[in-house]
Design an enzyme around this catalytic site. Structure first.
Site, PDB file in Angstrom:
ATOM      1  N   SER A 119       0.829  -1.122   0.041  1.00  0.00           N
ATOM      2  CA  SER A 119       0.046  -0.003  -0.128  1.00  0.00           C
ATOM      3  C   SER A 119       0.880   1.132   0.207  1.00  0.00           C
ATOM      4  CB  SER A 119      -0.929   0.074   1.346  1.00  0.00           C
ATOM      5  OG  SER A 119      -1.711  -0.870   1.347  1.00  0.00           O
ATOM      6  N   HIS A 140      -2.158  -2.975  -6.833  1.00  0.00           N
ATOM      7  CA  HIS A 140      -2.572  -2.730  -5.360  1.00  0.00           C
ATOM      8  C   HIS A 140      -4.126  -2.560  -5.427  1.00  0.00           C
ATOM      9  CE1 HIS A 140      -3.392   0.406  -2.417  1.00  0.00           C
ATOM     10  NE2 HIS A 140      -3.115  -0.539  -1.739  1.00  0.00           N
ATOM     11  N   GLU A 152      -4.865  -0.510  -8.584  1.00  0.00           N
ATOM     12  CA  GLU A 152      -3.852   0.192  -9.141  1.00  0.00           C
ATOM     13  C   GLU A 152      -2.772  -0.395  -9.627  1.00  0.00           C
ATOM     14  OE1 GLU A 152      -4.702   4.170  -6.077  1.00  0.00           O
ATOM     15  OE2 GLU A 152      -3.156   2.572  -5.462  1.00  0.00           O
ATOM     16  N   ASN A 190      -4.494   6.379  -1.920  1.00  0.00           N
ATOM     17  CA  ASN A 190      -4.131   6.453  -0.392  1.00  0.00           C
ATOM     18  C   ASN A 190      -3.297   7.773  -0.179  1.00  0.00           C
ATOM     19  OD1 ASN A 190      -5.142   4.122   0.808  1.00  0.00           O
ATOM     20  ND2 ASN A 190      -3.105   3.131   0.527  1.00  0.00           N
TER      21      ASN A 190
HETATM   22  N1  NAD Z   1      -5.572  -4.840   4.781  1.00  0.00           N
HETATM   23  C1  NAD Z   1      -5.544  -3.783   4.075  1.00  0.00           C
HETATM   24  O1  NAD Z   1      -6.638  -3.034   3.907  1.00  0.00           O
HETATM   25  C2  NAD Z   1      -4.832  -3.786   2.561  1.00  0.00           C
HETATM   26  C3  NAD Z   1      -5.192  -2.969   1.507  1.00  0.00           C
HETATM   27  C4  NAD Z   1      -4.330  -2.816   0.354  1.00  0.00           C
HETATM   28  C5  NAD Z   1      -3.077  -3.482   0.456  1.00  0.00           C
HETATM   29  N2  NAD Z   1      -2.539  -4.031   1.728  1.00  0.00           N
HETATM   30  C6  NAD Z   1      -1.181  -4.517   1.612  1.00  0.00           C
HETATM   31  O2  NAD Z   1      -1.253  -6.042   1.434  1.00  0.00           O
HETATM   32  C7  NAD Z   1      -0.335  -6.625   2.233  1.00  0.00           C
HETATM   33  C8  NAD Z   1      -0.704  -7.612   3.229  1.00  0.00           C
HETATM   34  O3  NAD Z   1      -1.671  -7.103   3.955  1.00  0.00           O
HETATM   35  P1  NAD Z   1      -2.761  -7.739   5.026  1.00  0.00           P
HETATM   36  O4  NAD Z   1      -3.591  -6.534   5.482  1.00  0.00           O
HETATM   37  O5  NAD Z   1      -3.103  -9.029   4.007  1.00  0.00           O
HETATM   38  O6  NAD Z   1      -1.950  -8.473   5.993  1.00  0.00           O
HETATM   39  P2  NAD Z   1      -2.255  -9.711   6.908  1.00  0.00           P
HETATM   40  O7  NAD Z   1      -1.424  -9.728   8.241  1.00  0.00           O
HETATM   41  O8  NAD Z   1      -3.759 -10.172   6.951  1.00  0.00           O
HETATM   42  O9  NAD Z   1      -1.729 -11.128   5.865  1.00  0.00           O
HETATM   43  C9  NAD Z   1      -0.147 -11.266   5.794  1.00  0.00           C
HETATM   44  C10 NAD Z   1      -0.031 -12.819   5.636  1.00  0.00           C
HETATM   45  O10 NAD Z   1       1.302 -12.919   5.070  1.00  0.00           O
HETATM   46  C11 NAD Z   1       1.863 -14.061   5.807  1.00  0.00           C
HETATM   47  N3  NAD Z   1       3.393 -14.140   5.718  1.00  0.00           N
HETATM   48  C12 NAD Z   1       4.186 -13.365   6.198  1.00  0.00           C
HETATM   49  N4  NAD Z   1       5.358 -13.745   6.035  1.00  0.00           N
HETATM   50  C13 NAD Z   1       5.308 -14.595   4.983  1.00  0.00           C
HETATM   51  C14 NAD Z   1       6.243 -15.220   3.826  1.00  0.00           C
HETATM   52  N5  NAD Z   1       7.534 -15.000   3.817  1.00  0.00           N
HETATM   53  N6  NAD Z   1       5.769 -15.874   2.909  1.00  0.00           N
HETATM   54  C15 NAD Z   1       4.502 -16.154   2.872  1.00  0.00           C
HETATM   55  N7  NAD Z   1       3.422 -15.494   3.669  1.00  0.00           N
HETATM   56  C16 NAD Z   1       3.813 -14.881   4.485  1.00  0.00           C
HETATM   57  C17 NAD Z   1       1.237 -14.114   7.070  1.00  0.00           C
HETATM   58  O11 NAD Z   1       1.312 -15.395   7.687  1.00  0.00           O
HETATM   59  C18 NAD Z   1      -0.145 -13.615   6.986  1.00  0.00           C
HETATM   60  O12 NAD Z   1      -0.943 -14.688   6.736  1.00  0.00           O
HETATM   61  C19 NAD Z   1       0.584  -5.365   2.979  1.00  0.00           C
HETATM   62  O13 NAD Z   1       1.676  -5.044   2.169  1.00  0.00           O
HETATM   63  C20 NAD Z   1      -0.578  -4.375   2.952  1.00  0.00           C
HETATM   64  O14 NAD Z   1       0.135  -3.144   2.860  1.00  0.00           O
HETATM   65  C21 NAD Z   1      -3.527  -4.310   2.852  1.00  0.00           C
END
Ligand code: NAD
Length: 285
Positions: A119, A140, A152, A190
């Site tokens: 993000s 994104h 995006e 964002n």
């Molecule tokens: N949550 C949101 O609203 C949102 C929106 C858009 C983008 N994002 C981006 O998406 C990404 C993930 O966010 P999220 O909210 O899904 O996080 P989350 O914590 O829900 O999920 C992350 C997952 O990654 C796994 N993980 C960690 N290290 C790993 C590895 N080396 N290999 C495989 N899996 C691994 C964890 O076990 C977990 O299941 C981030 O970069 C975040 O900025 C989040």
């Protein structure tokens, strides 16, 4: 550049949603998380969403079975070797993402595309952890990925046009609304939304107005479908504070910095819907 098989790394909130979108678009998808339990948790999330869609008559039961039948799980990164596109959705930490991209670079075929769902981190800094920065893009998605149409498609100074176009076309194939943008802090949404939400929170203290009334102001004064405080509760206060800090670090604009009220809420564990309490209360059902 045909994309037949997609890998999704990280099956948390975003990764499970992205995998679901790929599966529903008929794409063979392999998900990787750190343990079998975490992978199964991701699969269960997808199953739950698809089952709900079937109950509501929005999805045929056989389409749900087909979608889940296209999904494979692994804990081994090496099992992604045959993927044409890998979308990374692990925690928002630059060293972790760089390490992962370096490893994937050594595993994937030379033509494969690497995408990050970050993000607020720099796609360029993630891309330079590989020997193929020209084949790295940002894709994104927004939360919840199966519901929100925008994706995006982010290009860096390195990204090859053919790679960017393939990622854009893949976004369309998923039934999404892709937009083209460059690797700048916060990309488009964002960059606009984070300072705007921070302003809404500052108004609570400056104008001594309640969160309820800030929400009513924006809903009934500007036709927002949801008020800013309710939206922050949905996003997660911790997620928003983290993204604000990243944008502030990158841009040094005071409006990007998280308002102290939000920092305190995050410290107190009042994270919004997911914790049962944020600006508003969410009784557990
Ligand atoms: N949550 C949101 O609203 C949102 C929106 C858009 C983008 N994002 C981006 O998406 C990404 C993930 O966010 P999220 O909210 O899904 O996080 P989350 O914590 O829900 O999920 C992350 C997952 O990654 C796994 N993980 C960690 N290290 C790993 C590895 N080396 N290999 C495989 N899996 C691994 C964890 O076990 C977990 O299941 C981030 O970069 C975040 O900025 C989040």
């Amino acid at each position: 550049m045909e994309i037949k098989t997609v890998g999704v790394v990280g099956l948390g909130t975003m990764g499970a949603g992205i995998a679901q979108v790929c599966l529903q678009a008929g794409v063979d998808t392999i998900g990787r998380d750190l343990t079998d339990e975490l992978g199964e948790r991701g699969r269960a999330t997808i199953d739950r969403y698809l089952s709900r869609a079937v109950e509501k008559g929005r999805l045929e039961p056989e389409d749900k079975d087909d979608a889940l039948g296209r999904f494979a799980l692994t804990t081994e990164l090496a099992d992604l070797a045959h993927c044409d596109l890998v979308i990374e959705a692990v925690l928002e930490e630059l060293p972790l993402k760089r390490e992962l991209f370096g490893e994937l670079d050594g595993i994937l075929g030379a033509d494969a595309i690497l995408a990050t769902n970050t993000s607020a981190l720099s796609v360029t800094e993630i891309a330079t952890a590989t020997n193929r920065p020209e084949r790295v893009v940002g894709m994104h998605f927004f939360n919840p990925a199966p519901v929100l149409a925008l994706v995006e498609i982010v290009r860096t100074a390195f990204t090859e046009t053919a790679v960017f176009e393939a990622a854009y076309a893949f976004g369309e194939r998923l039934g999404k609304q892709p937009i083209a943008c460059s690797d700048t802090p916060g990309f488009v949404v964002n960059r606009i939304l984070i300072p705007l939400l921070n302003d809404c929170v500052r108004v609570i203290d400056e104008a001594r107005v309640s969160p309820e009334d800030v929400d009513r102001a924006m809903r009934f004064g500007t036709n927002w479908p949801i008020g800013p405080c309710a939206l922050l509760d949905l996003i997660g206060i911790d997620v928003h504070v983290h993204a604000s800090e990243a944008l502030y670090d990158a841009l040094r604009e005071p409006r990007m910095a998280p308002p102290p009220r939000l920092v305190r809420m995050a410290q107190a564990g009042h994270l919004g819907r997911k914790s049962g309490k944020g600006f508003f209360e969410y009784p557990r059902t």
